[in-house]
Design an enzyme around this catalytic site. Sequence first.
Site, PDB file in Angstrom:
ATOM      1  N   LYS A 100      50.294 -19.797   1.749  1.00  0.00           N
ATOM      2  CA  LYS A 100      49.296 -19.113   2.582  1.00  0.00           C
ATOM      3  C   LYS A 100      48.339 -18.237   1.768  1.00  0.00           C
ATOM      4  CE  LYS A 100      51.216 -19.430   7.139  1.00  0.00           C
ATOM      5  NZ  LYS A 100      52.565 -20.024   7.005  1.00  0.00           N
ATOM      6  N   GLU A 122      45.591 -13.412  12.741  1.00  0.00           N
ATOM      7  CA  GLU A 122      46.683 -13.547  13.696  1.00  0.00           C
ATOM      8  C   GLU A 122      47.931 -13.899  12.896  1.00  0.00           C
ATOM      9  OE1 GLU A 122      44.758 -15.990  12.847  1.00  0.00           O
ATOM     10  OE2 GLU A 122      46.295 -17.449  12.284  1.00  0.00           O
ATOM     11  N   SER A 392      56.485 -25.798   0.634  1.00  0.00           N
ATOM     12  CA  SER A 392      55.404 -24.873   1.016  1.00  0.00           C
ATOM     13  C   SER A 392      55.767 -23.412   0.833  1.00  0.00           C
ATOM     14  CB  SER A 392      54.999 -25.143   2.472  1.00  0.00           C
ATOM     15  OG  SER A 392      56.139 -25.127   3.320  1.00  0.00           O
TER      16      SER A 392
HETATM   17  C1  PLP Z   1      53.110 -20.993   7.784  1.00  0.00           C
HETATM   18  C2  PLP Z   1      53.951 -21.906   7.039  1.00  0.00           C
HETATM   19  C3  PLP Z   1      53.943 -23.304   7.256  1.00  0.00           C
HETATM   20  C4  PLP Z   1      53.167 -23.964   8.370  1.00  0.00           C
HETATM   21  O1  PLP Z   1      51.795 -23.811   8.326  1.00  0.00           O
HETATM   22  P1  PLP Z   1      50.815 -24.982   7.908  1.00  0.00           P
HETATM   23  O2  PLP Z   1      49.480 -24.431   8.237  1.00  0.00           O
HETATM   24  O3  PLP Z   1      51.159 -26.193   8.691  1.00  0.00           O
HETATM   25  O4  PLP Z   1      50.986 -25.197   6.453  1.00  0.00           O
HETATM   26  C5  PLP Z   1      54.717 -24.103   6.448  1.00  0.00           C
HETATM   27  N1  PLP Z   1      55.489 -23.588   5.469  1.00  0.00           N
HETATM   28  C6  PLP Z   1      55.519 -22.260   5.228  1.00  0.00           C
HETATM   29  C7  PLP Z   1      56.394 -21.765   4.134  1.00  0.00           C
HETATM   30  C8  PLP Z   1      54.759 -21.378   5.995  1.00  0.00           C
HETATM   31  O5  PLP Z   1      54.826 -20.068   5.737  1.00  0.00           O
END
Ligand code: PLP
Length: 409
Positions: A100, A122, A392
């Site tokens: 993020k 948000e 992610s």
């Molecule tokens: C917020 C988040 C997501 C999901 O958000 P996307 O916009 O679909 O990437 C996925 N993995 C993590 C670790 C997150 O914090």
Amino acid sequence: MSEFLPSAEDMLSGPDAHGFFGPYGGTFVPETVVPALRELEEAFETAKADTGFAAELGVLLRDYTGRPTPLYRADRLARAAGLGAVFLKREDLNHTGAHKINNTLGQCLLAKRMGKGRVIAETGAGQHGVATATAAALMGLECAVFMGVEDIRRQSLNVYRMRLLGSEVVPVDEGSGTLADAVTAALRHWVERVNDTFYAIGSAIGPHPYPAIVREFQSVIGTETIAQLAEKGERADAVVACVGGGSNAIGMFHPFLRDVPASERPLLLGAEAAGLGLDSGKHGASIAKGEPGVTHGFYSYLLQDEAGNPVEAYSISAGLDYPGVGPEHAYLHDEGLVRYEAVTDAEALAAFEQLCVTEGIIPAIESAHALALLPRLAEELGPSGRVVVNVSGRGDKDIDIVREAGLGA
Ligand SMILES: *Cc1c(COP(=O)(O)O)cnc(C)c1O
């Protein structure tokens, strides 16, 4: 080809001039917001063409966030999954622990360029809120984060983090007091304070030009991955990412769609949240189970009831329980350019545990949804299959949840 018909390539680099990816996307907002979106689009296009902007962001990504993140070859995991090779794109190693920050650094830099002294955001679980509060602190911007009261109760640690970072947390006491209500409140507030306020949206959603902006800032993930595979003399048969709103997935997929010819392109695979099961009514699988509709300023697949009202999403992972999906994913799905599969809570937990014990890496439960597709890919590709998984984020935030679910007992 007629000049009125965009070529397939143009569609891959879309959206069109009106912000549409095929039928999806667009700008479904009150008239009062339109000038602000135009101003944003112009500032974004100017910044994109400015090498100074790219250089400034590049330094932050390198020295502050720690990019490039490694592409790690996880051999014990590959063996356990029955695959020839698994490469983990380690977005969990970014500052603040997830992808993020790529987006919030870009958007806050854009806010500064536009002369806005204040950003709003948000947040659901608090991850985007913390990433925005972090970038705002770094750049000396005032920051307010809208968060549903139910989420504030569930995620007190992230609420405290945002306050430590100097941000205000604005409770949203409407609807179910969760993410979708926070987006609505933030959009409404933005309309009132548009002169001095920049809205930093947290995923590849919202009215045009947000999906294009978030994709641009997250595409560093896929661009690095392509270069890292080449450096290793490697190729991938498949590339997997989890899909909530869709920002980490589009950041991974877009460079493969843009830069790799279709004949050499790996299978691109998105993992949606099937929660307690696709037929349970408790899931976040907007592509598998949603219908096209408008929410939060854009047209895309959306979980809705028979009357067409948005319904709440559910997933064990807070980052995947958004009831819609970014418009570009809806388009890529319909065109067959990306395949989407749904993963249950139970499958994600098993994959979570498997990564912990085979590689010593504790992933976010969101990322575990992508990891959960490895056994299915082993069946499809066979034992020589080579797969990239986007990790992610890291799992520190999820420790209480997995402990409650009984892992490690
Ligand atoms: C917020 C988040 C997501 C999901 O958000 P996307 O916009 O679909 O990437 C996925 N993995 C993590 C670790 C997150 O914090």
